[in-house]
Enzyme design. Structure first.
Site, PDB file in Angstrom:
ATOM      1  N   GLN A 110       0.837  -1.304   0.007  1.00 51.80           N
ATOM      2  CA  GLN A 110      -0.048   0.063   0.072  1.00 51.80           C
ATOM      3  C   GLN A 110       0.838   1.228   0.049  1.00 51.80           C
ATOM      4  O   GLN A 110       1.279   1.719   1.166  1.00 51.80           O
ATOM      5  CB  GLN A 110      -1.052  -0.004   1.234  1.00 51.80           C
ATOM      6  CG  GLN A 110      -2.082   1.238   1.003  1.00 51.80           C
ATOM      7  CD  GLN A 110      -3.149   0.903   1.924  1.00 51.80           C
ATOM      8  OE1 GLN A 110      -3.373  -0.197   2.437  1.00 51.80           O
ATOM      9  NE2 GLN A 110      -4.156   1.875   1.406  1.00 51.80           N
ATOM     10  N   PHE A 111       1.066   1.693  -1.239  1.00 54.52           N
ATOM     11  CA  PHE A 111       1.982   2.953  -1.425  1.00 54.52           C
ATOM     12  C   PHE A 111       1.355   4.080  -0.807  1.00 54.52           C
ATOM     13  O   PHE A 111       2.180   5.227  -0.346  1.00 54.52           O
ATOM     14  CB  PHE A 111       2.474   3.002  -2.758  1.00 54.52           C
ATOM     15  CG  PHE A 111       1.220   3.648  -3.669  1.00 54.52           C
ATOM     16  CD1 PHE A 111       1.154   5.027  -3.992  1.00 54.52           C
ATOM     17  CD2 PHE A 111       0.469   2.725  -4.275  1.00 54.52           C
ATOM     18  CE1 PHE A 111       0.066   5.613  -4.785  1.00 54.52           C
ATOM     19  CE2 PHE A 111      -0.568   3.293  -5.038  1.00 54.52           C
ATOM     20  CZ  PHE A 111      -0.687   4.595  -5.241  1.00 54.52           C
ATOM     21  N   THR A 112      -0.049   4.155  -0.499  1.00 53.67           N
ATOM     22  CA  THR A 112      -0.428   5.449  -0.046  1.00 53.67           C
ATOM     23  C   THR A 112      -0.386   5.637   1.358  1.00 53.67           C
ATOM     24  O   THR A 112      -0.582   6.662   1.913  1.00 53.67           O
ATOM     25  CB  THR A 112      -2.193   5.354  -0.108  1.00 53.67           C
ATOM     26  OG1 THR A 112      -2.476   4.189   0.361  1.00 53.67           O
ATOM     27  CG2 THR A 112      -2.525   5.202  -1.809  1.00 53.67           C
TER      28      THR A 112
END
Length: 150
Positions: A78-80
Protein backbone atom coordinates in the site's frame (compact mmCIF):
# COMPACT_ATOMS: atom_id res chain seq x y z
CA UNK A 1 8.95 0.92 5.78
CA UNK A 2 5.67 1.75 7.30
CA UNK A 3 3.03 -0.79 8.24
CA UNK A 4 -0.48 -0.74 9.56
CA UNK A 5 -1.26 -3.91 11.50
CA UNK A 6 -4.87 -4.84 12.11
CA UNK A 7 -5.80 -7.68 14.44
CA UNK A 8 -8.60 -9.53 12.70
CA UNK A 9 -11.00 -12.38 13.28
CA UNK A 10 -11.10 -12.78 9.48
CA UNK A 11 -9.72 -11.06 6.41
CA UNK A 12 -9.55 -11.55 2.68
CA UNK A 13 -8.21 -10.02 -0.49
CA UNK A 14 -10.14 -10.04 -3.77
CA UNK A 15 -8.77 -9.09 -7.20
CA UNK A 16 -11.09 -8.94 -10.22
CA UNK A 17 -13.83 -10.74 -8.25
CA UNK A 18 -11.45 -13.60 -7.38
CA UNK A 19 -10.46 -14.16 -3.78
CA UNK A 20 -6.65 -14.50 -3.68
CA UNK A 21 -6.12 -14.61 0.09
CA UNK A 22 -8.23 -15.44 3.12
CA UNK A 23 -7.50 -15.96 6.80
CA UNK A 24 -9.35 -16.41 10.04
CA UNK A 25 -7.75 -15.15 13.27
CA UNK A 26 -4.54 -13.23 12.68
CA UNK A 27 -3.11 -10.04 11.25
CA UNK A 28 -3.83 -8.01 8.14
CA UNK A 29 -0.73 -5.93 7.38
CA UNK A 30 -0.62 -3.00 4.98
CA UNK A 31 2.97 -2.30 3.90
CA UNK A 32 4.37 0.88 2.36
CA UNK A 33 7.96 1.17 1.12
CA UNK A 34 9.98 4.35 0.53
CA UNK A 35 13.11 4.80 -1.57
CA UNK A 36 15.60 4.70 1.31
CA UNK A 37 14.20 1.56 2.96
CA UNK A 38 16.68 -1.29 3.12
CA UNK A 39 16.87 -5.01 3.86
CA UNK A 40 18.09 -4.35 7.41
CA UNK A 41 14.66 -2.82 8.14
CA UNK A 42 12.96 -6.09 7.23
CA UNK A 43 14.40 -8.29 9.98
CA UNK A 44 13.61 -5.72 12.68
CA UNK A 45 10.06 -5.16 11.42
CA UNK A 46 9.26 -8.86 10.96
CA UNK A 47 10.54 -9.67 14.44
CA UNK A 48 8.36 -6.93 15.92
CA UNK A 49 5.28 -8.17 14.04
CA UNK A 50 5.50 -11.84 15.02
CA UNK A 51 6.30 -11.04 18.67
CA UNK A 52 3.87 -8.16 19.15
CA UNK A 53 1.63 -9.12 22.07
CA UNK A 54 -1.76 -7.89 20.88
CA UNK A 55 -3.90 -11.03 21.27
CA UNK A 56 -5.80 -11.68 24.48
CA UNK A 57 -4.75 -14.36 26.94
CA UNK A 58 -7.14 -16.38 29.12
CA UNK A 59 -7.58 -13.32 31.38
CA UNK A 60 -8.52 -11.00 28.53
CA UNK A 61 -5.16 -9.19 28.65
CA UNK A 62 -3.30 -8.50 25.39
CA UNK A 63 -0.39 -10.75 26.23
CA UNK A 64 -0.08 -13.17 23.29
CA UNK A 65 1.54 -12.87 19.87
CA UNK A 66 0.29 -14.10 16.50
CA UNK A 67 2.66 -17.06 16.96
CA UNK A 68 1.19 -17.85 20.41
CA UNK A 69 -2.36 -17.99 19.02
CA UNK A 70 -1.31 -19.84 15.82
CA UNK A 71 -2.71 -16.93 13.81
CA UNK A 72 -2.29 -16.23 10.13
CA UNK A 73 -1.04 -13.16 8.28
CA UNK A 74 -1.98 -11.39 5.06
CA UNK A 75 0.39 -8.71 3.72
CA UNK A 76 -0.87 -6.15 1.22
CA UNK A 77 1.29 -3.54 -0.49
CA UNK A 78 0.00 0.00 0.00
CA UNK A 79 2.04 2.90 -1.33
CA UNK A 80 -0.59 5.38 -0.10
CA UNK A 81 0.72 4.93 3.46
CA UNK A 82 3.43 7.41 2.46
CA UNK A 83 1.06 10.08 1.19
CA UNK A 84 2.08 13.65 1.86
CA UNK A 85 -0.85 15.96 2.54
CA UNK A 86 1.06 19.13 3.43
CA UNK A 87 0.07 21.10 0.33
CA UNK A 88 -3.35 21.26 -1.26
CA UNK A 89 -5.98 18.58 -1.18
CA UNK A 90 -4.47 16.03 -3.53
CA UNK A 91 -2.00 13.73 -1.73
CA UNK A 92 1.49 13.39 -3.14
CA UNK A 93 3.08 9.95 -3.27
CA UNK A 94 6.57 11.10 -4.23
CA UNK A 95 8.10 9.40 -1.17
CA UNK A 96 6.70 5.99 -2.11
CA UNK A 97 9.27 3.69 -3.73
CA UNK A 98 8.93 2.75 -7.38
CA UNK A 99 8.25 -0.93 -8.13
CA UNK A 100 11.89 -1.78 -8.89
CA UNK A 101 12.74 -0.93 -5.27
CA UNK A 102 9.44 -1.72 -3.56
CA UNK A 103 8.70 -5.18 -4.99
CA UNK A 104 11.95 -6.88 -3.85
CA UNK A 105 11.61 -5.35 -0.36
CA UNK A 106 7.93 -6.32 -0.17
CA UNK A 107 8.78 -9.91 -1.17
CA UNK A 108 11.71 -10.02 1.25
CA UNK A 109 9.43 -8.84 4.08
CA UNK A 110 6.91 -11.58 3.29
CA UNK A 111 9.71 -14.19 3.14
CA UNK A 112 11.15 -13.02 6.47
CA UNK A 113 7.69 -13.16 8.09
CA UNK A 114 7.30 -16.73 6.84
CA UNK A 115 10.65 -17.64 8.38
CA UNK A 116 9.84 -15.94 11.70
CA UNK A 117 6.23 -17.18 11.77
CA UNK A 118 7.05 -20.70 10.64
CA UNK A 119 4.33 -20.90 8.03
CA UNK A 120 3.07 -19.45 4.76
CA UNK A 121 2.03 -15.81 4.70
CA UNK A 122 -0.73 -14.89 2.27
CA UNK A 123 -0.52 -11.77 0.14
CA UNK A 124 -2.36 -9.52 -2.19
CA UNK A 125 -0.82 -8.72 -5.57
CA UNK A 126 1.62 -5.83 -5.80
CA UNK A 127 0.15 -2.96 -7.82
CA UNK A 128 -3.26 -4.57 -8.32
CA UNK A 129 -6.60 -2.95 -7.57
CA UNK A 130 -7.57 -4.99 -4.52
CA UNK A 131 -10.67 -5.18 -2.39
CA UNK A 132 -10.03 -5.98 1.26
CA UNK A 133 -12.60 -7.52 3.56
CA UNK A 134 -11.79 -7.65 7.24
CA UNK A 135 -13.32 -7.87 10.65
CA UNK A 136 -11.04 -5.81 12.88
CA UNK A 137 -10.94 -7.49 16.28
CA UNK A 138 -11.06 -5.04 19.15
CA UNK A 139 -10.56 -2.89 17.13
CA UNK A 140 -6.80 -3.20 17.42
CA UNK A 141 -4.76 -1.22 14.89
CA UNK A 142 -1.02 -0.57 15.29
CA UNK A 143 1.15 1.65 13.07
CA UNK A 144 4.89 0.99 12.88
CA UNK A 145 7.60 2.77 10.95
CA UNK A 146 11.19 1.55 10.66
CA UNK A 147 12.30 5.19 10.72
CA UNK A 148 11.23 5.23 14.39
CA UNK A 149 12.92 2.03 15.53
CA UNK A 150 15.52 3.67 17.73
Amino acid sequence: MKIVIQRVTSAGVTIDKTQVATIKKGLLILLGVVNNDAKDDIKWLSNKVVNLRIFSDENGVMNKSVVDVDGDIIVVSQFTLHASTKKGNRPSYIKAAKPDIAIPLYQAFVNQLETDLGKKVQTGQFGADMKLDLVNDGPVTIIMDTKNKE
